[in-house]
Design an enzyme around this catalytic site. Structure first.
Site, PDB file in Angstrom:
ATOM      1  N   ASP A   1      76.196 -10.949  55.975  1.00 30.41           N
ATOM      2  CA  ASP A   1      76.836 -10.285  55.109  1.00 30.41           C
ATOM      3  C   ASP A   1      77.749 -11.195  54.169  1.00 30.41           C
ATOM      4  O   ASP A   1      78.157 -12.326  54.850  1.00 30.41           O
ATOM      5  CB  ASP A   1      77.676  -9.174  55.812  1.00 30.41           C
ATOM      6  CG  ASP A   1      78.258  -8.298  54.801  1.00 30.41           C
ATOM      7  OD1 ASP A   1      77.698  -6.762  54.855  1.00 30.41           O
ATOM      8  OD2 ASP A   1      79.107  -8.206  54.144  1.00 30.41           O
TER       9      ASP A   1
ATOM     10  N   GLY B   1      79.054  15.385  50.645  1.00 26.87           N
ATOM     11  CA  GLY B   1      79.414  14.262  49.966  1.00 26.87           C
ATOM     12  C   GLY B   1      78.970  13.076  50.791  1.00 26.87           C
ATOM     13  O   GLY B   1      77.902  13.012  51.307  1.00 26.87           O
TER      14      GLY B   1
ATOM     15  N   LYS C   1      84.044  -9.212  57.586  1.00 28.60           N
ATOM     16  CA  LYS C   1      83.252  -8.792  58.340  1.00 28.60           C
ATOM     17  C   LYS C   1      82.582  -9.605  59.397  1.00 28.60           C
ATOM     18  O   LYS C   1      82.891  -9.356  60.588  1.00 28.60           O
ATOM     19  CB  LYS C   1      81.853  -7.967  57.580  1.00 28.60           C
ATOM     20  CG  LYS C   1      82.406  -6.780  56.912  1.00 28.60           C
ATOM     21  CD  LYS C   1      80.998  -5.955  56.596  1.00 28.60           C
ATOM     22  CE  LYS C   1      81.364  -4.729  55.773  1.00 28.60           C
ATOM     23  NZ  LYS C   1      80.150  -4.115  54.991  1.00 28.60           N
TER      24      LYS C   1
ATOM     25  N   TYR D   1      72.710  22.374  57.998  1.00 23.54           N
ATOM     26  CA  TYR D   1      73.270  22.409  56.717  1.00 23.54           C
ATOM     27  C   TYR D   1      73.214  23.715  55.711  1.00 23.54           C
ATOM     28  O   TYR D   1      73.398  23.783  54.726  1.00 23.54           O
ATOM     29  CB  TYR D   1      72.206  21.468  55.761  1.00 23.54           C
ATOM     30  CG  TYR D   1      72.302  19.995  56.189  1.00 23.54           C
ATOM     31  CD1 TYR D   1      73.354  19.077  55.726  1.00 23.54           C
ATOM     32  CD2 TYR D   1      71.509  19.559  56.999  1.00 23.54           C
ATOM     33  CE1 TYR D   1      73.355  17.803  56.199  1.00 23.54           C
ATOM     34  CE2 TYR D   1      71.327  18.412  57.649  1.00 23.54           C
ATOM     35  CZ  TYR D   1      72.231  17.445  56.883  1.00 23.54           C
ATOM     36  OH  TYR D   1      72.391  15.992  57.360  1.00 23.54           O
TER      37      TYR D   1
ATOM     38  N   LYS E   1      63.301   9.769  51.386  1.00 22.89           N
ATOM     39  CA  LYS E   1      64.749   9.779  51.659  1.00 22.89           C
ATOM     40  C   LYS E   1      65.217  10.516  50.496  1.00 22.89           C
ATOM     41  O   LYS E   1      66.144  11.453  50.774  1.00 22.89           O
ATOM     42  CB  LYS E   1      65.448   8.320  51.541  1.00 22.89           C
ATOM     43  CG  LYS E   1      66.918   8.415  51.925  1.00 22.89           C
ATOM     44  CD  LYS E   1      66.962   8.312  53.554  1.00 22.89           C
ATOM     45  CE  LYS E   1      68.348   8.359  53.721  1.00 22.89           C
ATOM     46  NZ  LYS E   1      68.895   7.003  53.648  1.00 22.89           N
TER      47      LYS E   1
ATOM     48  N   CYS F   1      75.205   9.060  51.076  1.00 29.14           N
ATOM     49  CA  CYS F   1      73.776   9.321  50.724  1.00 29.14           C
ATOM     50  C   CYS F   1      73.371  10.480  49.748  1.00 29.14           C
ATOM     51  O   CYS F   1      72.803  10.224  48.741  1.00 29.14           O
ATOM     52  CB  CYS F   1      72.904   9.563  51.840  1.00 29.14           C
ATOM     53  SG  CYS F   1      73.024   8.338  53.074  1.00 29.14           S
TER      54      CYS F   1
ATOM     55  N   LYS G   1      83.007  12.431  57.499  1.00 33.40           N
ATOM     56  CA  LYS G   1      83.024  12.933  58.700  1.00 33.40           C
ATOM     57  C   LYS G   1      83.836  12.731  59.799  1.00 33.40           C
ATOM     58  O   LYS G   1      84.414  11.302  59.791  1.00 33.40           O
ATOM     59  CB  LYS G   1      81.400  12.592  59.161  1.00 33.40           C
ATOM     60  CG  LYS G   1      80.236  13.450  58.507  1.00 33.40           C
ATOM     61  CD  LYS G   1      79.135  13.302  59.266  1.00 33.40           C
ATOM     62  CE  LYS G   1      77.912  14.043  58.778  1.00 33.40           C
ATOM     63  NZ  LYS G   1      76.664  13.743  59.571  1.00 33.40           N
TER      64      LYS G   1
END
Length: 422
Positions: free
Chosen positions: A30, A266, A35, A258, A211, A269, A327
């Site tokens: 990365d 939100g 990180k 859902y 996706k 994705c 979340k």
């Protein structure tokens, strides 16, 4: 196997931990030195259930390491998994700059002779045609005719939900693997050996569009339920009871997931992939009225939830917002509807404080950090500890994606739940 994971965001870091837990050696790459230092010190750079324990075990056993450059790490790798971001561009398309850059770096690093091609699996979200029109041409431009002998490209979309990403990794709804000829790949078969799920091995384009289809369908379900919920709210009808009736029909109404009237969609994705599918439709001359209406409906729902949350309050009332992340149990603020709600509350002149046990403003990194402070520059000032929230006096408590179970609020503030309409 030795596996390199390029991009240590939510998807990449979770995948690295899960792969290492199965006994594979993992090197994470990365560009963020912060990180990499955290990972090497055994500290998870994200908040996600179970990953900290898996990282501790992997680092202690010598199965997880990290670096900021690819260097010679690919020489003895069996598999490379690419998880770098494909953020939305101004026109709604995916910005493929990071993909192009990392693909070029992989190609340049493939200098050692190999007895078999290096398998490079992309998990970043691609519009159909990206492998054939962007990825493969970069490898061919750098490696020439040797490309077909040195690298084998696979497209393997991920289906991880934040808050349950580790469980979803080992128990996904399905596994989709796109290859040049739709033929199984040995390295991917070994990687998925212990995963019990339907496996679909298809061509690149079929895998790439998966996706978009999935996330747009999830967005359709959320927007539909919330439109019904707004009608119920305006008419004094119990949206919860209507929801119970609707989802009892599992034969025709598909499933309850859902479909609960409540919070806006939100996260990193759904909004991004809906915008990208809209761009693809316009680019190819397709007409998708429902898909084109999703983001507008979602913005209308965000505003209606704001109106519902402050209904009857006089300014400058004191408000506690419980839950800011996309979340509960995570610290991901990217396109969180709760960030929009907080911004609206401030702009309307209310005195706002926020309690979210998963968020430490000093530990946010990368795109999460950038989004947080571009949308809420005063975030650090707004966040309060549990002891403060319990001792302070509020006119109203707004509960978003979180729970107030165990939170002892002083006085008797009115509580409004914006994650589930009454």
């Amino acid at each position: 196997m030795k596996v390199a994971v390029l991009g240590l965001g939510y998807v990449g870091f979770t995948a690295a931990c899960c792969i290492a837990s199965e006994g594979h050696e993992v090197i994470g790459i990365d560009v963020s030195q912060k990180k990499v230092r955290q990972i090497m010190a055994g500290q998870a750079p994200i908040v996600e259930p179970r990953v900290q324990d898996m990282l501790t075990e992997g680092v202690t056993a010598g199965r997880i390491s990290a670096d900021v450059t690819i260097a010679a790490h690919l020489d003895d790798c069996d598999l490379v998994i690419v998880c770098v971001g494909t953020p939305s561009a101004a026109d709604g398309s995916h910005n493929m700059g990071f993909i192009a850059d990392v693909t070029r770096q992989i190609a340049v690093a493939l200098t050692a002779d190999r007895d078999r091609p290096l398998v490079v699996a992309y998990r970043s979200t691609f519009r159909p045609g990206t492998v054939e029109e962007l990825v493969l041409p970069i490898f061919e431009a750098v490696l020439g005719e040797a490309a077909q002998h040195r690298v084998e490209v696979v497209y393997n979309p991920e289906f991880l939900r934040e808050g349950s990403a580790v469980e979803d990794y080992f128990n996904p709804p399905k596994v989709v693997i796109g290859t040049r000829d739709g033929i199984p790949n040995a390295a991917m078969e070994e990687l998925n050996a212990n995963i019990k799920a339907p496996i679909f091995v298809v061509g690149y384009r079929e895998a790439e569009i998966t996706k978009f289809v999935d996330n747009s369908w999830h967005a359709v379900k959320v927007a539909f339920a919330n439109e019904v919920g707004r009608v119920c709210l305006a008419q004094g009808i119990s949206a919860q009871q209507v929801h119970q009736i609707f989802v009892s029909d599992t034969k025709l109404n598909i499933s309850p997931y859902y479909m609960r009237p409540g919070g806006a969609f939100g996260g990193s994705c759904l909004p991004k992939d809906v915008r990208a599918l809209q761009y693809i439709a316009a680019d190819t001359g397709a007409n998708l009225p429902l898909i084109n209406s999703l983001l507008g409906s979602n913005e209308a729902h965000k505003h209606r939830l704001f109106e519902y949350a402050v209904e009857g309050l006089e300014k400058p009332a004191r408000i506690l917002l419980v839950g800011l992340a996309f979340k509960a149990g995570t610290d991901d603020l990217r396109e969180s509807p709760n960030v929009d709600l907080a911004r609206k509350l401030l702009a309307a002149g209310f005195e706002l404080e926020i309690y979210d046990p998963g968020i430490d403003a000093t530990k946010l990194v990368g795109a999460n950090l950038g989004y947080a402070y571009s949308q809420l520059p005063v975030l650090e000032r707004l966040l309060v500890e549990r002891t403060h929230a319990e001792a302070a006096s509020y006119d109203r408590v707004i509960v978003s994606n979180a729970t107030i179970d165990g939170l002892s609020l002083s006085g008797d503030p009115e509580i409004r739940h914006t994650g589930q309409l009454p």
